[in-house]
Enzyme design. Structure first.
Site, PDB file in Angstrom:
ATOM      1  N   ASP A  93      -2.115   5.978  -6.317  1.00 15.94           N
ATOM      2  CA  ASP A  93      -2.392   6.910  -5.101  1.00 15.94           C
ATOM      3  C   ASP A  93      -1.030   7.200  -4.529  1.00 15.94           C
ATOM      4  O   ASP A  93      -0.396   6.270  -4.234  1.00 15.94           O
ATOM      5  CB  ASP A  93      -3.344   6.236  -4.343  1.00 15.94           C
ATOM      6  CG  ASP A  93      -3.858   6.921  -3.531  1.00 15.94           C
ATOM      7  OD1 ASP A  93      -3.647   8.143  -3.405  1.00 15.94           O
ATOM      8  OD2 ASP A  93      -4.614   6.693  -2.391  1.00 15.94           O
ATOM      9  N   ALA A  94      -0.815   8.442  -4.218  1.00 15.28           N
ATOM     10  CA  ALA A  94       0.422   9.073  -3.497  1.00 15.28           C
ATOM     11  C   ALA A  94       0.300   8.154  -2.025  1.00 15.28           C
ATOM     12  O   ALA A  94      -0.781   8.230  -1.460  1.00 15.28           O
ATOM     13  CB  ALA A  94       0.660  10.404  -3.586  1.00 15.28           C
TER      14      ALA A  94
ATOM     15  N   ASP B 156       6.122   9.479  20.879  1.00 18.00           N
ATOM     16  CA  ASP B 156       5.086   9.064  20.108  1.00 18.00           C
ATOM     17  C   ASP B 156       5.021   7.338  19.789  1.00 18.00           C
ATOM     18  O   ASP B 156       4.069   6.717  19.700  1.00 18.00           O
ATOM     19  CB  ASP B 156       4.921   9.776  18.735  1.00 18.00           C
ATOM     20  CG  ASP B 156       4.056  11.242  18.641  1.00 18.00           C
ATOM     21  OD1 ASP B 156       3.455  11.499  19.834  1.00 18.00           O
ATOM     22  OD2 ASP B 156       4.286  12.082  17.822  1.00 18.00           O
TER      23      ASP B 156
ATOM     24  N   LYS C 237      11.626   9.746  20.629  1.00 18.95           N
ATOM     25  CA  LYS C 237      10.222  10.270  20.189  1.00 18.95           C
ATOM     26  C   LYS C 237       9.234   9.435  20.842  1.00 18.95           C
ATOM     27  O   LYS C 237       9.042   8.166  20.606  1.00 18.95           O
ATOM     28  CB  LYS C 237       9.783  10.326  18.689  1.00 18.95           C
ATOM     29  CG  LYS C 237      10.503  11.642  17.810  1.00 18.95           C
ATOM     30  CD  LYS C 237      11.876  11.481  17.779  1.00 18.95           C
ATOM     31  CE  LYS C 237      12.578  12.701  16.871  1.00 18.95           C
ATOM     32  NZ  LYS C 237      13.946  12.512  16.857  1.00 18.95           N
TER      33      LYS C 237
ATOM     34  N   GLU D 193      14.447  15.824   9.681  1.00 17.36           N
ATOM     35  CA  GLU D 193      15.632  16.237  10.384  1.00 17.36           C
ATOM     36  C   GLU D 193      16.185  15.128  11.098  1.00 17.36           C
ATOM     37  O   GLU D 193      15.647  13.903  11.453  1.00 17.36           O
ATOM     38  CB  GLU D 193      15.043  17.167  11.544  1.00 17.36           C
ATOM     39  CG  GLU D 193      14.317  18.299  11.271  1.00 17.36           C
ATOM     40  CD  GLU D 193      12.952  18.115  11.082  1.00 17.36           C
ATOM     41  OE1 GLU D 193      12.383  18.391   9.786  1.00 17.36           O
ATOM     42  OE2 GLU D 193      12.176  17.197  11.662  1.00 17.36           O
TER      43      GLU D 193
ATOM     44  N   ASP E 114       1.054   4.196   1.226  1.00 17.72           N
ATOM     45  CA  ASP E 114       1.280   4.851   2.892  1.00 17.72           C
ATOM     46  C   ASP E 114       2.246   3.708   3.457  1.00 17.72           C
ATOM     47  O   ASP E 114       3.254   4.290   4.137  1.00 17.72           O
ATOM     48  CB  ASP E 114       0.149   4.987   3.473  1.00 17.72           C
ATOM     49  CG  ASP E 114      -0.912   6.148   2.920  1.00 17.72           C
ATOM     50  OD1 ASP E 114      -0.419   7.036   2.215  1.00 17.72           O
ATOM     51  OD2 ASP E 114      -2.012   6.220   3.179  1.00 17.72           O
ATOM     52  N   LYS E 115       2.079   2.701   3.347  1.00 15.29           N
ATOM     53  CA  LYS E 115       2.900   1.610   3.982  1.00 15.29           C
ATOM     54  C   LYS E 115       4.159   1.523   3.218  1.00 15.29           C
ATOM     55  O   LYS E 115       5.255   1.438   3.980  1.00 15.29           O
ATOM     56  CB  LYS E 115       2.388   0.273   3.960  1.00 15.29           C
ATOM     57  CG  LYS E 115       1.408   0.159   5.005  1.00 15.29           C
ATOM     58  CD  LYS E 115       1.733  -0.061   6.360  1.00 15.29           C
ATOM     59  CE  LYS E 115       1.529   1.152   7.395  1.00 15.29           C
ATOM     60  NZ  LYS E 115       2.228   1.077   8.641  1.00 15.29           N
TER      61      LYS E 115
ATOM     62  N   HIS F 296       0.707  -1.012   0.102  1.00 11.92           N
ATOM     63  CA  HIS F 296      -0.010  -0.064  -0.081  1.00 11.92           C
ATOM     64  C   HIS F 296       0.905   1.130   0.007  1.00 11.92           C
ATOM     65  O   HIS F 296       2.048   1.186   0.768  1.00 11.92           O
ATOM     66  CB  HIS F 296      -0.921   0.081   1.250  1.00 11.92           C
ATOM     67  CG  HIS F 296      -1.816   1.127   1.485  1.00 11.92           C
ATOM     68  ND1 HIS F 296      -1.501   2.342   1.689  1.00 11.92           N
ATOM     69  CD2 HIS F 296      -3.279   1.213   0.994  1.00 11.92           C
ATOM     70  CE1 HIS F 296      -2.692   2.946   1.601  1.00 11.92           C
ATOM     71  NE2 HIS F 296      -3.525   2.354   1.320  1.00 11.92           N
TER      72      HIS F 296
ATOM     73  N   LYS G 238      10.499   7.681  13.016  1.00 16.04           N
ATOM     74  CA  LYS G 238      10.850   8.362  14.232  1.00 16.04           C
ATOM     75  C   LYS G 238      12.026   7.354  15.126  1.00 16.04           C
ATOM     76  O   LYS G 238      11.727   6.350  15.527  1.00 16.04           O
ATOM     77  CB  LYS G 238       9.800   8.911  15.218  1.00 16.04           C
ATOM     78  CG  LYS G 238       8.878   9.742  14.554  1.00 16.04           C
ATOM     79  CD  LYS G 238       7.553   9.678  15.084  1.00 16.04           C
ATOM     80  CE  LYS G 238       6.633  10.820  14.557  1.00 16.04           C
ATOM     81  NZ  LYS G 238       5.549  11.073  15.376  1.00 16.04           N
TER      82      LYS G 238
ATOM     83  N   PHE H 216      -8.161  -4.069 -10.437  1.00 18.72           N
ATOM     84  CA  PHE H 216      -7.197  -3.424  -9.570  1.00 18.72           C
ATOM     85  C   PHE H 216      -5.901  -3.679 -10.413  1.00 18.72           C
ATOM     86  O   PHE H 216      -5.268  -4.358  -9.671  1.00 18.72           O
ATOM     87  CB  PHE H 216      -7.311  -3.828  -8.197  1.00 18.72           C
ATOM     88  CG  PHE H 216      -6.620  -3.089  -7.127  1.00 18.72           C
ATOM     89  CD1 PHE H 216      -5.826  -1.861  -7.367  1.00 18.72           C
ATOM     90  CD2 PHE H 216      -6.665  -3.355  -5.815  1.00 18.72           C
ATOM     91  CE1 PHE H 216      -5.057  -1.282  -6.621  1.00 18.72           C
ATOM     92  CE2 PHE H 216      -6.015  -2.855  -4.687  1.00 18.72           C
ATOM     93  CZ  PHE H 216      -5.081  -1.702  -5.175  1.00 18.72           C
TER      94      PHE H 216
ATOM     95  N   GLU I  87      10.270  11.805   6.974  1.00 20.06           N
ATOM     96  CA  GLU I  87       8.903  11.720   6.303  1.00 20.06           C
ATOM     97  C   GLU I  87       9.076  11.171   4.863  1.00 20.06           C
ATOM     98  O   GLU I  87      10.285  11.755   4.189  1.00 20.06           O
ATOM     99  CB  GLU I  87       8.107  12.855   6.376  1.00 20.06           C
ATOM    100  CG  GLU I  87       8.092  13.491   7.624  1.00 20.06           C
ATOM    101  CD  GLU I  87       7.256  12.694   8.798  1.00 20.06           C
ATOM    102  OE1 GLU I  87       6.432  11.877   8.384  1.00 20.06           O
ATOM    103  OE2 GLU I  87       7.581  12.912   9.947  1.00 20.06           O
TER     104      GLU I  87
ATOM    105  N   ARG J 101       0.377   7.716   7.849  1.00 22.19           N
ATOM    106  CA  ARG J 101      -1.422   7.956   7.742  1.00 22.19           C
ATOM    107  C   ARG J 101      -2.083   6.674   7.765  1.00 22.19           C
ATOM    108  O   ARG J 101      -3.216   6.561   7.526  1.00 22.19           O
ATOM    109  CB  ARG J 101      -1.591   8.432   6.007  1.00 22.19           C
ATOM    110  CG  ARG J 101      -1.238   9.691   5.706  1.00 22.19           C
ATOM    111  CD  ARG J 101      -1.764  10.189   4.465  1.00 22.19           C
ATOM    112  NE  ARG J 101      -1.673   9.653   3.255  1.00 22.19           N
ATOM    113  CZ  ARG J 101      -2.011   9.902   2.133  1.00 22.19           C
ATOM    114  NH1 ARG J 101      -2.675  11.181   1.847  1.00 22.19           N
ATOM    115  NH2 ARG J 101      -1.718   9.156   1.134  1.00 22.19           N
ATOM    116  N   LYS J 102      -1.507   5.650   8.405  1.00 17.48           N
ATOM    117  CA  LYS J 102      -2.200   4.249   8.533  1.00 17.48           C
ATOM    118  C   LYS J 102      -2.073   4.206  10.160  1.00 17.48           C
ATOM    119  O   LYS J 102      -1.457   2.893  10.503  1.00 17.48           O
ATOM    120  CB  LYS J 102      -1.670   3.104   7.737  1.00 17.48           C
ATOM    121  CG  LYS J 102      -2.107   3.393   6.274  1.00 17.48           C
ATOM    122  CD  LYS J 102      -3.619   3.055   6.233  1.00 17.48           C
ATOM    123  CE  LYS J 102      -4.179   3.415   4.682  1.00 17.48           C
ATOM    124  NZ  LYS J 102      -4.298   4.964   4.610  1.00 17.48           N
TER     125      LYS J 102
ATOM    126  N   LYS K 205      -5.553  -4.366   0.346  1.00 19.62           N
ATOM    127  CA  LYS K 205      -6.406  -3.816   1.722  1.00 19.62           C
ATOM    128  C   LYS K 205      -7.250  -4.915   1.880  1.00 19.62           C
ATOM    129  O   LYS K 205      -7.771  -5.578   1.128  1.00 19.62           O
ATOM    130  CB  LYS K 205      -7.195  -2.662   1.426  1.00 19.62           C
ATOM    131  CG  LYS K 205      -6.420  -1.552   0.822  1.00 19.62           C
ATOM    132  CD  LYS K 205      -6.958  -0.201   0.707  1.00 19.62           C
ATOM    133  CE  LYS K 205      -7.414   0.564   1.743  1.00 19.62           C
ATOM    134  NZ  LYS K 205      -8.095   1.877   1.730  1.00 19.62           N
TER     135      LYS K 205
END
Length: 393
Positions: free
Chosen positions: A244-245, A277, A275, A58, A19-20, A17, A271, A236, A45, A250-251, A171
């Site tokens: 799709d970018a 998060d 971090k 960074e 995003d992955k 995918h 990260k 598909f 990122e 995002r997941k 998916k």
């Protein structure tokens, strides 16, 4: 009052995918820097689109250990190759690569770094959650557990060339019926998978249904054919970053608990473990999993909060959702758990051994519900705190 009968749904996405793909590239960069310098700082990122890979963020690393631009590009391309992208619209070898990583802000470094009597501070403010439940052997929500495993099986079949008609992007979505609080059957199943051009949709549907049936417990498959959706749009063929970018982070629900638990909002991939998060969310999962593994609750949610530059957490919260067992209660656990693991950023990293290049493997099919690796990967999935928790109560 907790509901006992209901239906619930979670989704997953494959390693291919878009995003992955971005998440895995970002974590490949984290691993590269940590392999050179265990205290490197990384906030990477990634954006992927048609034959293009772009990095931004960074970093900080010892001057004599800092990876070169060529090494960073090689790591990114190796990740795309491992996933299996050799398509006209997105190819590991031919995609354009850009790197816009630069030095970490001095003001952030000032708040995070140890100095004098100052302990290492959190890299940002925020809230983090961890969750565990007894619905599966891995103490994960069943809907997400099976969503991940359907896609993992399809990926394994693709990589082994047993199913060469499958392409990397996919998916899944699993809806389960719960009775008396336990999952008992699937009511709806969805898989959309990229496939070779012109491949017969009927054959694809039958193949994917067979994989679903192998993954789900016996008797869980819906009896109604209309409850099973395989490529409901019909075709598909164009997928991945060409279709799709993709962007890092995002997941976050796929990465965690499939919607069965609250989420603090921070992504993990790209990260380094300073971090919170990432590291504090791992600590919350570790503690919640050990509570459930100890037989002290059927469900456990833990929340921690931090302020940027401050070492100690601002709050620590436990919710057993009315399922506490063997004398366990929220207030007892809130008092006991922080004594068993120091919950400062440095304390978490030390306890779980997080300053290692162990992150790219976590960036697809969930950060939780995985098997701990001998080299320290998925250390937050260990249940080695069970006895200590029982004794503390």
């Amino acid at each position: 009052m907790v509901r006992s009968s209901y239906v619930f749904t979670s989704e997953s996405v494959s390693e291919g995918h878009p995003d992955k793909v971005a998440d895995q590239i970002s974590d490949a960069v984290v691993d590269l820097f940590l392999s050179r310098d265990p205290v490197a700082r990384v906030a990477c990122e990634t954006m992927v689109t048609t034959n293009r890979i772009v990095l931004a963020g960074e970093v900080r690393c010892r001057d004599d250990k800092t990876p070169t631009l060529d090494e960073i590009e090689k790591a990114a391309r190796a990740t795309v190759k491992r996933i299996g992208y050799e398509q006209h619209g997105f190819h590991w070898q031919y995609a354009n690569f850009e790197c816009h990583l630069h030095g970490q802000s001095e003001h952030i470094a000032m708040g995070v770094d140890e100095s004098g009597n100052k302990d290492e501070g959190a890299g940002d403010q925020g809230i983090m959650f961890g969750y565990a439940c007894d619905e599966t052997p891995d103490l994960m929500p069943a809907t997400l557990y099976y969503s991940h495993r359907i896609l993992q099986r399809l990926a394994d079949l693709r990589h082994s060339n047993e199913a060469p008609f499958l392409e990397p992007d996919a998916k899944s979505q699993v809806t389960l019926a719960f009775e008396n609080g336990r999952p008992v059957r699937a009511t709806k199943l969805v898989v959309s998978t990229q496939h070779a051009k012109g491949f017969d949709q009927g054959k694809l549907r039958d193949y994917v249904k067979g994989v679903m049936a192998d993954i789900l417990p016996q008797g869980w498959m819906p009896g109604d054919e209309d409850a099973i959706y395989v490529n409901p749009t019909g075709l598909f063929e164009i997928g991945g970053p060409d279709g799709d970018a993709g962007l890092t982070g995002r997941k976050i629900i796929v990465d965690t608990y499939g919607g069965a638990s609250p989420h603090g909002g921070g992504a993990f991939s790209g990260k380094d473990p300073t971090k919170v998060d990432r590291s504090a969310a791992y600590a919350c999962r570790y503690l919640a999993k050990n509570v459930v593994a100890a037989g002290l609750a059927r469900r456990c949610t833990i929340q921690i909060s931090y302020a940027i530059g401050v070492a100690e957490p601002l709050s620590f919260y436990v919710d057993l959702h009315g399922t506490g067992l063997n004398g366990a209660s929220e207030d007892k656990l809130e008092a006991a758990l922080p004594t068993l693991m120091r919950l400062t950023p440095k304390g978490i990293r030390t306890h779980l051994g997080l300053n290692k290049p162990i992150y790219e493997r976590s960036a697809a099919y969930g950060h939780f519900g995985r098997t701990p690796d001998a080299d320290g990967g998925f250390s937050w999935e260990q249940t080695n705190l069970v006895d200590a928790i029982k004794q503390s109560l």
